[in-house]
Design a protein around this motif. Sequence first.
Motif, mmCIF file in Angstrom:
data_model
loop_
_atom_site.group_PDB
_atom_site.id
_atom_site.type_symbol
_atom_site.label_atom_id
_atom_site.label_comp_id
_atom_site.label_asym_id
_atom_site.label_seq_id
_atom_site.Cartn_x
_atom_site.Cartn_y
_atom_site.Cartn_z
ATOM 1 N N ASP A 115 0.819 -1.208 0.000
ATOM 2 C CA ASP A 115 0.000 0.000 0.000
ATOM 3 C C ASP A 115 0.860 1.269 0.000
ATOM 4 O O ASP A 115 0.458 2.300 -0.540
ATOM 5 C CB ASP A 115 -0.916 -0.003 1.228
ATOM 6 C CG ASP A 115 -2.136 0.874 1.045
ATOM 7 O OD1 ASP A 115 -2.662 0.937 -0.088
ATOM 8 O OD2 ASP A 115 -2.583 1.495 2.023
ATOM 9 N N ASP A 116 2.036 1.193 0.611
ATOM 10 C CA ASP A 116 2.919 2.360 0.698
ATOM 11 C C ASP A 116 3.677 2.634 -0.593
ATOM 12 O O ASP A 116 4.267 3.706 -0.744
ATOM 13 C CB ASP A 116 3.941 2.164 1.829
ATOM 14 C CG ASP A 116 3.331 2.275 3.208
ATOM 15 O OD1 ASP A 116 2.249 2.875 3.329
ATOM 16 O OD2 ASP A 116 3.934 1.767 4.174
ATOM 17 N N MET A 117 3.702 1.713 -1.523
ATOM 18 C CA MET A 117 4.554 1.826 -2.708
ATOM 19 C C MET A 117 4.050 2.914 -3.665
ATOM 20 O O MET A 117 2.873 3.277 -3.647
ATOM 21 C CB MET A 117 4.665 0.475 -3.398
ATOM 22 C CG MET A 117 5.339 -0.580 -2.520
ATOM 23 S SD MET A 117 5.754 -2.101 -3.384
ATOM 24 C CE MET A 117 7.118 -1.542 -4.395
ATOM 25 N N PRO A 118 4.948 3.444 -4.497
ATOM 26 C CA PRO A 118 4.575 4.552 -5.396
ATOM 27 C C PRO A 118 3.383 4.263 -6.292
ATOM 28 O O PRO A 118 2.621 5.184 -6.623
ATOM 29 C CB PRO A 118 5.858 4.752 -6.224
ATOM 30 C CG PRO A 118 6.955 4.304 -5.327
ATOM 31 C CD PRO A 118 6.389 3.144 -4.559
ATOM 32 N N CYS A 119 3.184 3.012 -6.689
ATOM 33 C CA CYS A 119 2.065 2.692 -7.569
ATOM 34 C C CYS A 119 0.737 2.648 -6.831
ATOM 35 O O CYS A 119 -0.327 2.561 -7.460
ATOM 36 C CB CYS A 119 2.306 1.360 -8.267
ATOM 37 S SG CYS A 119 2.480 -0.042 -7.138
#
Length: 319
Positions: free
Chosen positions: A110-114
């Motif tokens: 959930d934290d990732m750039p995408c």
Amino acid sequence: MKGDSWLSQVTAEVNSALDRALPPVIPSQGPLSSGLHSAMRYSVFPGGKRLRPALVYAASEAVRGVAPLATGAERRISVNPDSLSRLGANAAAWPAAAVELVHCYSLVHDDMPCMDDDDFRRGAPSCHRAFGEALGLLAGDALLTLAFQVLSDPCFVDLVGADRACACVRELSVAAGALGMAGGQALDILPPPSCGADAEKTMTKMETLKTGKLIQCAVVMGGIIGGLAPGDADLKRTSALARFGRDFGLAFQIRDDLEDAESQDEEAGRLTSVSVWGKDAAAARLGCLAGSARDAATGFGEPGDRMLYLVDLVLCNRR
């Protein structure tokens, strides 16, 4: 045991189980240990509230207080050299650890750039910021698959029986998949509907899937390993647990939406209970759901006190 002491004990037991389930970090063993294994542990420790594991324990206690599981903790556990390190003789520790591994995986992704593109988690750099996007992605994947390794481990199967272990695997896989958390995440990244009725319908479905399904799964798995009989024989208690988990899960997400709105962290244009209903109506809905969850827990009598405690602590901000 009072609620706070009970929760501290549960948290300690779950943390111990997670520590044993996760691969160790031994730098001398090379980059796999210092890279992927470190990223996995970084994403799990130090943990948050361990709410989902606590719900597993609470539901297990509620059911066990009514009908003990004959093949439960007293059953002899065989030692398999290929199994995980023993997570403990308390059957609740296994699904509790598994559901927390899935929750932690979801936070990493959930934290990732995408997705949400968040640089921090619990006051520290998010996993992909600390270890890079590739290792962050793989750490999430590894945490997800480890959860099912835990639930299919021979020690857990010996402890609760193959039918109950298989039921837990099914519950968690559905809750984490396209008809559960992953489906909710997919709705969350889509442009929000412009129509009020469509927005309310989409928001409710998204929050039910994204957050509610995994919480409901924790409750149901607790009931399964606590001794809940399959099928119509236990329909009343099965329905009560499912209702408790459903209402608790949606209420928990509404509470988060309200906290985000108060701290002004809510992103403009994001579909939430507050953006659809407004703060007052969302707070009223939270109160109704918390009351319904309390009613479901009360039906278990004194064994359901841990469930009531979690409602009061998490949803009503009182001990």
